[in-house]
Motif scaffolding. Sequence first.
Motif, PDB file in Angstrom:
ATOM      1  N   MET A 238       0.745  -1.124  -0.096  1.00 56.29           N
ATOM      2  CA  MET A 238       0.030  -0.097   0.141  1.00 56.29           C
ATOM      3  C   MET A 238       0.801   1.155  -0.037  1.00 56.29           C
ATOM      4  SD  MET A 238      -3.141  -0.640   2.537  1.00 56.29           S
ATOM      5  CE  MET A 238      -3.992  -2.126   2.532  1.00 56.29           C
ATOM      6  N   TRP A 251      -7.986   3.622  12.615  1.00 54.04           N
ATOM      7  CA  TRP A 251      -7.597   3.144  14.046  1.00 54.04           C
ATOM      8  C   TRP A 251      -8.187   3.996  15.250  1.00 54.04           C
ATOM      9  CZ3 TRP A 251      -4.972  -1.774  14.218  1.00 54.04           C
ATOM     10  CH2 TRP A 251      -4.613  -1.971  15.599  1.00 54.04           C
ATOM     11  N   ARG A 346     -17.034   0.051  16.160  1.00 48.70           N
ATOM     12  CA  ARG A 346     -17.330  -1.327  16.202  1.00 48.70           C
ATOM     13  C   ARG A 346     -15.881  -2.176  15.537  1.00 48.70           C
ATOM     14  NH1 ARG A 346     -20.334  -4.492  13.015  1.00 48.70           N
ATOM     15  NH2 ARG A 346     -20.298  -3.309  11.156  1.00 48.70           N
ATOM     16  N   MET A 347     -15.514  -1.753  14.689  1.00 46.20           N
ATOM     17  CA  MET A 347     -14.211  -2.120  14.029  1.00 46.20           C
ATOM     18  C   MET A 347     -12.960  -1.884  14.733  1.00 46.20           C
ATOM     19  SD  MET A 347     -15.177  -4.234  11.762  1.00 46.20           S
ATOM     20  CE  MET A 347     -16.906  -4.581  11.073  1.00 46.20           C
ATOM     21  N   ARG A 353      -3.233  -1.852  21.099  1.00 48.50           N
ATOM     22  CA  ARG A 353      -3.084  -3.276  20.570  1.00 48.50           C
ATOM     23  C   ARG A 353      -2.278  -3.751  19.368  1.00 48.50           C
ATOM     24  NH1 ARG A 353      -8.126  -7.397  21.057  1.00 48.50           N
ATOM     25  NH2 ARG A 353      -6.822  -9.070  20.213  1.00 48.50           N
ATOM     26  N   ALA A 354      -1.856  -4.734  19.250  1.00 47.92           N
ATOM     27  CA  ALA A 354      -1.147  -5.479  17.963  1.00 47.92           C
ATOM     28  C   ALA A 354       0.184  -4.665  17.957  1.00 47.92           C
ATOM     29  CB  ALA A 354      -1.833  -5.163  16.962  1.00 47.92           C
TER      30      ALA A 354
ATOM     31  N   PRO B 121       0.148 -11.014  15.207  1.00 48.20           N
ATOM     32  CA  PRO B 121      -0.995 -10.892  14.239  1.00 48.20           C
ATOM     33  C   PRO B 121      -1.364  -9.185  14.176  1.00 48.20           C
ATOM     34  CG  PRO B 121      -1.866 -12.408  15.980  1.00 48.20           C
ATOM     35  CD  PRO B 121      -0.189 -11.899  16.419  1.00 48.20           C
ATOM     36  N   ASN B 122      -1.528  -8.677  12.852  1.00 51.86           N
ATOM     37  CA  ASN B 122      -1.660  -7.218  12.749  1.00 51.86           C
ATOM     38  C   ASN B 122      -2.790  -6.983  11.918  1.00 51.86           C
ATOM     39  OD1 ASN B 122      -0.295  -8.322  10.559  1.00 51.86           O
ATOM     40  ND2 ASN B 122       1.226  -6.361  10.392  1.00 51.86           N
ATOM     41  N   PRO B 123      -3.885  -7.514  12.114  1.00 51.05           N
ATOM     42  CA  PRO B 123      -5.196  -7.178  11.412  1.00 51.05           C
ATOM     43  C   PRO B 123      -5.524  -5.615  11.406  1.00 51.05           C
ATOM     44  CG  PRO B 123      -5.787  -8.583  13.290  1.00 51.05           C
ATOM     45  CD  PRO B 123      -4.252  -8.356  13.394  1.00 51.05           C
ATOM     46  N   PHE B 124      -5.946  -5.289  10.175  1.00 51.09           N
ATOM     47  CA  PHE B 124      -6.297  -3.822   9.972  1.00 51.09           C
ATOM     48  C   PHE B 124      -7.709  -3.600  10.791  1.00 51.09           C
ATOM     49  CE2 PHE B 124      -4.133  -4.389   5.822  1.00 51.09           C
ATOM     50  CZ  PHE B 124      -2.861  -4.263   6.473  1.00 51.09           C
ATOM     51  N   PRO B 125      -7.925  -2.215  11.106  1.00 50.28           N
ATOM     52  CA  PRO B 125      -9.239  -2.139  11.696  1.00 50.28           C
ATOM     53  C   PRO B 125     -10.407  -1.850  10.730  1.00 50.28           C
ATOM     54  CG  PRO B 125      -7.883   0.044  11.436  1.00 50.28           C
ATOM     55  CD  PRO B 125      -7.153  -1.025  11.256  1.00 50.28           C
ATOM     56  N   MET B 126     -10.837  -3.136  10.267  1.00 52.23           N
ATOM     57  CA  MET B 126     -11.815  -3.211   9.289  1.00 52.23           C
ATOM     58  C   MET B 126     -12.243  -4.691   9.577  1.00 52.23           C
ATOM     59  SD  MET B 126      -9.569  -3.426   5.767  1.00 52.23           S
ATOM     60  CE  MET B 126      -8.509  -1.909   6.232  1.00 52.23           C
ATOM     61  N   SER B 127     -13.476  -4.791   8.920  1.00 54.52           N
ATOM     62  CA  SER B 127     -14.007  -6.248   9.021  1.00 54.52           C
ATOM     63  C   SER B 127     -12.984  -7.327   8.643  1.00 54.52           C
ATOM     64  CB  SER B 127     -15.414  -6.302   7.989  1.00 54.52           C
ATOM     65  OG  SER B 127     -15.083  -6.645   6.696  1.00 54.52           O
ATOM     66  N   ALA B 134      -7.880  -6.394   1.586  1.00 56.76           N
ATOM     67  CA  ALA B 134      -7.518  -5.144   1.774  1.00 56.76           C
ATOM     68  C   ALA B 134      -6.371  -5.046   0.557  1.00 56.76           C
ATOM     69  CB  ALA B 134      -6.801  -4.669   2.961  1.00 56.76           C
ATOM     70  N   ASN B 169     -18.329  -9.752   8.325  1.00 53.52           N
ATOM     71  CA  ASN B 169     -18.147  -8.379   8.680  1.00 53.52           C
ATOM     72  C   ASN B 169     -18.223  -8.144  10.014  1.00 53.52           C
ATOM     73  OD1 ASN B 169     -19.034  -7.735   5.740  1.00 53.52           O
ATOM     74  ND2 ASN B 169     -21.173  -8.460   6.238  1.00 53.52           N
ATOM     75  N   ASP B 170     -17.594  -8.986  10.995  1.00 53.43           N
ATOM     76  CA  ASP B 170     -17.389  -8.689  12.049  1.00 53.43           C
ATOM     77  C   ASP B 170     -15.971  -8.093  12.297  1.00 53.43           C
ATOM     78  OD1 ASP B 170     -19.773  -9.130  12.940  1.00 53.43           O
ATOM     79  OD2 ASP B 170     -19.242 -10.906  14.022  1.00 53.43           O
ATOM     80  N   SER B 171     -15.673  -7.410  13.314  1.00 54.62           N
ATOM     81  CA  SER B 171     -14.130  -7.014  13.655  1.00 54.62           C
ATOM     82  C   SER B 171     -13.310  -8.406  14.016  1.00 54.62           C
ATOM     83  CB  SER B 171     -14.318  -6.231  14.955  1.00 54.62           C
ATOM     84  OG  SER B 171     -12.957  -6.271  15.630  1.00 54.62           O
ATOM     85  N   TYR B 173     -10.693  -8.538  15.551  1.00 59.04           N
ATOM     86  CA  TYR B 173     -10.007  -8.305  17.176  1.00 59.04           C
ATOM     87  C   TYR B 173     -10.626  -9.075  18.147  1.00 59.04           C
ATOM     88  CZ  TYR B 173      -7.690  -4.431  14.851  1.00 59.04           C
ATOM     89  OH  TYR B 173      -7.042  -3.769  13.689  1.00 59.04           O
ATOM     90  N   LEU B 175     -11.396 -12.352  17.314  1.00 61.30           N
ATOM     91  CA  LEU B 175     -10.782 -13.693  16.758  1.00 61.30           C
ATOM     92  C   LEU B 175      -9.788 -14.148  17.987  1.00 61.30           C
ATOM     93  CD1 LEU B 175     -10.406 -13.688  13.048  1.00 61.30           C
ATOM     94  CD2 LEU B 175     -12.388 -14.821  14.642  1.00 61.30           C
ATOM     95  N   GLN B 180      -6.427 -14.912  13.964  1.00 63.72           N
ATOM     96  CA  GLN B 180      -5.968 -13.455  13.698  1.00 63.72           C
ATOM     97  C   GLN B 180      -4.537 -13.787  12.583  1.00 63.72           C
ATOM     98  OE1 GLN B 180      -5.651 -10.105  16.316  1.00 63.72           O
ATOM     99  NE2 GLN B 180      -7.293 -10.670  17.453  1.00 63.72           N
ATOM    100  N   ARG B 187      -4.594 -12.832   4.186  1.00 60.22           N
ATOM    101  CA  ARG B 187      -4.484 -11.340   3.437  1.00 60.22           C
ATOM    102  C   ARG B 187      -3.189 -11.185   2.656  1.00 60.22           C
ATOM    103  NH1 ARG B 187      -3.849  -7.039   7.779  1.00 60.22           N
ATOM    104  NH2 ARG B 187      -1.723  -7.716   8.058  1.00 60.22           N
TER     105      ARG B 187
END
Lengths: 354, 278
Positions: A238, A251, A346-347, A353-354, B121-127, B134, B169-171, B173, B175, B180, B187
Amino acid sequence: MTVPSTPRSTTPVARAPRVTGARRHRREDRAWRIGGRLATILPVVGFAFVMIVLAVKAWPAFRVSGLGFITHSAWQPGNTYGGTQRVHGVLIPQGATYGAWPMLLGTLQTSAIALLVALPISIGTAFALTERLPKWLSAPLGFFVEILAGVPSVIIGLWGVLVLGPFLSRDVYPIVANHLPNVPVLRYFRGSVGYGEGLLTSGLVLGLMIVPVIASTTRDLFLQVPPLPKEGALALGMTDAEVARRVTIPWVRSGIIGATVLGLGRALGETIAVAMVSGSVLGTVAPNVYGTMTTIAATIVTQLDSAATDGTGFAVATLAEAGLVLAIISVVVNLLARTIVRRAGRMAAPVGRA
Amino acid sequence: MDEVTRQKATPNEVDRALAHLDPDAGRPSNVVDVRNLSLHFGAKTVISDVTIPFERGTITALIGPTGSGKSTFLRTLNRMNDRVVGFRHEGEVLLDDESIWSSSQDLLTLRRRVGMLFQRPNPFPMSIKDNVVAGVKAHGIAKGRELDVVAETRLREVGLWNAVKDRLNDSPYRLSGGQQQLLCLARALAVGPEVLLLDEPTSALDPLSTEAVENLLRTLVPALTLIVVTHNLGQARRISDRTMFFYEGRLVEHGPTPALFESPRDPDTARYVNGLMG
């Protein structure tokens, strides 16, 4: 000189301080508890007190004007030296009638312009301070952003009316006004540009005033975003802009909304700077974005003196009613923001964290 | 004679047919080729003069004590260090015979081809679904309804589909840590990398999740080439074809994993793989 207070000591002198010590701790405990409770209810009591006083003061005006107060435009103090009349049991000067629609609209318009201008600039500033600039540059610049937040609004208003307004109306507004097409929305940017006092200038000045509020909070939020998700986004190929849009800003989205509401609160309630650059024209809605107008807060401060000359007290009651409207707008805005934050959260990850 | 001729001809035909099917045919057998690479942060030298090829379709483990430079080495392969203040490099890293620093090399494309999985684990803040796609979205590989297909395919590939199909469609975080990390792997795989760099990918996971990730990694070769930094010597033995031992910025020893663990030639390697040096 302290006395040893070991359990083995048996002298009365040694025991005495221990007893008082324990008693003192109990007293302190209770003071903390009571103080804590007081501190907890103080904001609620304070808010209720202000609203109740405003409502009581505004009550006569509300009885006379009713809901028409927020839909009508006329602002006539009436003849304060002549006769009086009685409307719905309230004594008011002959011919007095008040409608706050133009200033209500003006309040919302200036604040909306301020937000539209300030939000992108603030996020850009915060982004530059945290991600783009080297530390030796970002630290002092960040300091100046915070200083800007502390500049008294009367000084910014003075600058707005003496420098910014004349400059814009002479060198910028005419170009915009003459080149935009006559289509919806953009239509309001056409026409007479006036002399620099008016809606757009007020909005821009307000925007400038809330940039530091939003930018400094947003910068602190960006600093809390952990590096790993950002690196993950970079490693995925990206661009920096995509990382900002898809990771960094989401975030801390709820925090940015909170900062924006803080800024909006300041814009809605800002008084003196707007009183200086809006033109302070009562009773008319600005025909285009350059038109003179006023806001609720500015009206209260500019009209309070003359309102005091109204022997019936109706003018003051009307200003109190205007104040009540402003307070209600602020509360509604806050509640709306809370709803948005809850949805946006929500997200979001818990910070750190992380 | 007739029979011999046919036997000779048949493998050739098979070879040609296979070569035609194999997308890697015609490419160099070493997908990544590191030549005389030295890395510095300011005055500090982190890696000195490393030359090593990475064969396509294999798993290579990079082992060595903390501070040996193996993570820096790994992160250099997709240029994650380029923007670190004071970072300098000498030597070359070739990806399919082209330098990763050459001007014709597009950084974003390079990172699409050389993916990465991190130590946590570094998921993004999206579903969950948006996480998987992504990179796909960013590179414009797929869009609209295709994204659903991509998400399902990749989540199935990492064995996460059944666990998350009802909450796409859930977060992410909510998991578990292992899930994750699998999501992050999905991804990374979604953009179709050729090489995957893994920086201690299981160091934050429990043993069961670690096993799941390890088993999964074995299924990714030979389609992908994996380079794994690990502190877990057991993991290096379990999953890698070759192992490289780094010590104080030097590549001390490398070779087939069983050989390196069972008969190390260098005394430092021997001490490290036998747990006498951490």
